[in-house]
Write a protein that holds these residues in place. Structure first.
Motif, PDB file in Angstrom:
ATOM      1  N   GLU A 124       2.935 -11.439  -0.162  1.00  0.00           N
ATOM      2  CA  GLU A 124       2.852 -12.122  -1.228  1.00  0.00           C
ATOM      3  C   GLU A 124       3.198 -11.219  -2.555  1.00  0.00           C
ATOM      4  O   GLU A 124       3.518 -11.686  -3.698  1.00  0.00           O
ATOM      5  N   GLU A 125       2.797  -9.979  -2.423  1.00  0.00           N
ATOM      6  CA  GLU A 125       3.260  -9.178  -3.600  1.00  0.00           C
ATOM      7  C   GLU A 125       4.785  -9.025  -3.878  1.00  0.00           C
ATOM      8  O   GLU A 125       5.228  -8.562  -4.895  1.00  0.00           O
ATOM      9  N   ASP A 126       5.649  -9.307  -2.772  1.00  0.00           N
ATOM     10  CA  ASP A 126       6.952  -9.599  -3.143  1.00  0.00           C
ATOM     11  C   ASP A 126       7.496 -10.951  -3.297  1.00  0.00           C
ATOM     12  O   ASP A 126       7.549 -11.490  -1.978  1.00  0.00           O
ATOM     13  N   GLU A 127       7.576 -11.149  -4.578  1.00  0.00           N
ATOM     14  CA  GLU A 127       7.705 -12.633  -4.545  1.00  0.00           C
ATOM     15  C   GLU A 127       8.979 -13.427  -3.926  1.00  0.00           C
ATOM     16  O   GLU A 127       8.848 -14.572  -3.279  1.00  0.00           O
ATOM     17  N   GLU A 128      10.308 -12.691  -3.914  1.00  0.00           N
ATOM     18  CA  GLU A 128      11.276 -13.288  -3.252  1.00  0.00           C
ATOM     19  C   GLU A 128      11.225 -13.080  -1.690  1.00  0.00           C
ATOM     20  O   GLU A 128      11.487 -14.297  -0.991  1.00  0.00           O
ATOM     21  N   LEU A 129      10.396 -12.260  -1.105  1.00  0.00           N
ATOM     22  CA  LEU A 129      10.223 -12.074   0.471  1.00  0.00           C
ATOM     23  C   LEU A 129       9.311 -13.224   0.522  1.00  0.00           C
ATOM     24  O   LEU A 129       9.327 -13.835   1.599  1.00  0.00           O
ATOM     25  N   TRP A 130       8.282 -13.541  -0.109  1.00  0.00           N
ATOM     26  CA  TRP A 130       7.175 -14.682  -0.087  1.00  0.00           C
ATOM     27  C   TRP A 130       7.953 -15.860   0.148  1.00  0.00           C
ATOM     28  O   TRP A 130       7.817 -16.779   1.063  1.00  0.00           O
TER      29      TRP A 130
END
Length: 163
Positions: A124-130
């Motif tokens: 969740e800390e990496d918005e695009e990865l999330w």
């Protein structure tokens, strides 16, 4: 008592653990291989990011051999999240795409539709990865995903999975 290894000793220890993990994997002793790789993850976290990255993907490979597809995807996502460079990040996404291609070929994508909350929380800390991970879960649930990403590698994986 915590033992802190000097960088050279730590690297030598990690290389030795990699060798032992590979030997165990070759013998199909997956439990020993996973234990060795877990040690590498512990030793390398935040101090040797390239080793951490490779250990995550090695662990993902073992999980694939055990048909633990959620575990494989989670390990790959951990590697991507902590990738030491943009090149590693992109390589990690491509490697995750390879893992997902194997899962798709085995007709097991649906297994990624359930129990992915901890994996989503992890990234969740990496918005695009999330968002990418959510898209994978959506595809696994049979949903049509039309999300576009700034990273081309994400789009390639989603397009492949949607075919």
């Amino acid at each position: 008592m915590v033992i802190n290894y000097e960088p050279l000793n730590r690297r030598e220890r990690i290389v030795k653990l990699f060798r032992e993990a590979i030997e165990a994997e070759n013998r199909k002793d997956f439990e020993t291989a996973k234990r060795k790789l877990d040690e590498i993850l512990h030793e390398s976290l935040d101090v040797e990011p390239e080793f951490y990255f490779e250990a995550c993907f090695r662990l993902a490979d073992i999980f694939l051999q055990e048909d633990n597809f959620r575990g494989a995807v989670k390990c790959a996502l951990r590697a991507i999240l902590r990738a030491p460079s943009d090149d590693h990040y992109r390589l990690g996404v491509k490697r995750l795409g390879d893992i997902l291609a194997i899962i798709k070929k085995e007709n097991r994508l649906a297994e990624l539709a359930e129990n992915m909350d901890t994996t989503l929380k992890l990234v969740e800390e990496d918005e695009e990865l999330w968002r990418f991970t959510r898209a994978i879960v959506g595809i696994a649930r049979g949903e049509r995903v039309k999300e576009k990403f700034s990273l081309g590698e994400f789009n390639e994986v989603i397009e492949f999975l949607s075919e």
